[in-house]
Design an enzyme around this catalytic site. Structure first.
Site, PDB file in Angstrom:
ATOM      1  CG  ASP A  18      -1.711  -1.256   1.439  1.00  0.00           C
ATOM      2  OD1 ASP A  18      -2.137  -1.837   0.432  1.00  0.00           O
ATOM      3  OD2 ASP A  18      -1.924  -1.654   2.604  1.00  0.00           O
ATOM      4  CD  GLU A 225      -8.904  -2.765  -1.020  1.00  0.00           C
ATOM      5  OE1 GLU A 225      -9.331  -2.836   0.143  1.00  0.00           O
ATOM      6  OE2 GLU A 225      -8.201  -3.661  -1.534  1.00  0.00           O
TER       7      GLU A 225
HETATM    8  O1  FUB Z   1      -3.196  -3.538   3.592  1.00  0.00           O
HETATM    9  C1  FUB Z   1      -4.503  -3.826   4.017  1.00  0.00           C
HETATM   10  C2  FUB Z   1      -5.487  -3.511   2.944  1.00  0.00           C
HETATM   11  O2  FUB Z   1      -5.199  -4.272   1.784  1.00  0.00           O
HETATM   12  C3  FUB Z   1      -5.453  -2.093   2.435  1.00  0.00           C
HETATM   13  O3  FUB Z   1      -6.043  -1.184   3.309  1.00  0.00           O
HETATM   14  C4  FUB Z   1      -6.139  -2.263   1.150  1.00  0.00           C
HETATM   15  O4  FUB Z   1      -6.054  -1.171   0.280  1.00  0.00           O
HETATM   16  C5  FUB Z   1      -5.492  -3.512   0.619  1.00  0.00           C
HETATM   17  O5  FUB Z   1      -4.286  -3.241  -0.039  1.00  0.00           O
END
Ligand code: FUB
Length: 326
Positions: A18, A225
């Site tokens: 991320d 997301e």
């Molecule tokens: O790293 C945990 C979660 O996985 C992140 O918040 C999302 O965007 C995904 O990459």
């Protein structure tokens, strides 16, 4: 020209994911999640992502060694946090560096917190409580040209975005599906002192080519997301992960709070379930920082990488095939 570090794990002494990348004072700083390769089975709620702290990575330039600057913030130092310190971002403002991060509070609800430091690498001192009115995950913060500071965030499923549709938290809330409208990422403006939001977060609209909001069934294009916003020739470019279909897509708008119109796909799926990125300009060229699981083969043990992004005069972004020889 291809850089020495391009499409390679930037660091192998820890797992990182991320990546929110920035240039501060001429150096590249990356604010990633610090993945833990723990023996937890994958589930749709993201229980395998049990991160406990943040480390800031830095590079003098794109060919230089990537450095782990050590512990920047631990969950044990944040009074309101229980677990799962997920994808953070950082900004420079008011002569300070702010780390903005999501984590689950003591009620199991994802909230956003802010911590500050004199140094881009921390250690960061957290505010005592989460930002009032904040929820869900994946903050990406834009300091606009006029100094106003905007927070984009949100994530479906384990990120709990659907659970807030009524305005309060409902763990059993119905997920939009079929012809129902897709949920957009959240948008809010930070107060000048970075201690709160000016007003309650609102959903951003992502429209199709006919000006119609994207529907939940449009899983190749709808937001899931990992929002990120950069500016290109005065336009606001919102990019994000489509989650269940594993693409990184983008949409463009004239204002920081949209609406945004879907434009295309930036990246084909990487190895692993999640795909999460940031985009920035370094010395006149554009780059995307992202992660994959090529090294570990484990969904929640990811490595940060970067590659060149090709953007034409009109702002059209060429789709990246992450494992093609480039
Ligand atoms: O790293 C945990 C979660 O996985 C992140 O918040 C999302 O965007 C995904 O990459």
């Amino acid at each position: 020209m291809k850089h020495k570090n391009e499409r390679k794990a930037l660091i192998t002494s820890l797992y990182t994911a991320d990546p929110s990348a920035h240039v501060f004072g001429g150096k590249i700083y990356i604010y990633p999640s610090h993945d833990l390769k723990i023996p937890v089975a994958d589930d749709d709620n993201g229980e395998q992502y049990m991160m406990e702290d943040y480390h800031v990575l830095s590079m003098d330039n794109l060919d230089a060694e990537c450095i782990d600057n050590g512990l920047a913030l631990s969950k044990d130092d944040v009074p309101w946090v229980d677990k799962q310190m997920w994808a953070p971002d950082a900004i420079y403002k008011n002569g300070k560096y702010y780390l903005i991060f999501p984590a689950k509070d003591k009620d199991g609800i994802f909230r956003l917190g802010v911590a500050e430091s004199e140094s881009p690498t921390g250690p960061f001192v957290p505010q005592s409580n989460f930002i009032q009115g904040s929820y869900s995950i994946d903050p990406a913060v834009l300091v606009d040209d006029d100094g106003r500071t905007y927070c984009y965030n949100g994530g479906l499923w384990g990120g709990q975005l659907e659970m807030w549709q009524s305005g309060s938290f409902d763990r059993d809330a119905h997920r939009p599906e079929g012809d129902e409208l897709a949920l957009g990422p959240m948008f809010a403006e930070f107060t000048e002192d970075m201690t709160g939001f000016v007003s309650a977060p609102k959903h951003l609209e992502i429209l199709d080519e006919n000006g119609e909001p994207l529907k939940a069934k449009d899983e190749d294009r709808r937001f899931f997301e990992g929002p990120w916003v950069h500016k290109f020739k005065g336009k606001y470019v919102l990019s994000y992960s489509t989650g269940s279909t594993h693409y990184i897509c983008y949409a463009e708008g004239d204002r920081p709070d949209g609406p945004f119109t879907y434009k295309g796909r930036i990246m084909e799926p990487v190895k692993g379930w999640t795909t999460h990125h940031s985009i920035l300009e370094i010395e006149g060229e554009w780059y995307i920082f992202y992660h994959d699981i090529e090294r570990s083969g484990v969904t929640h043990a990811r490595d940060v990488k970067y590659t060149r992004l090709h953007i034409d005069e009109d702002g059209r972004i060429e789709t990246i095939h992450p494992y093609d020889i480039n």
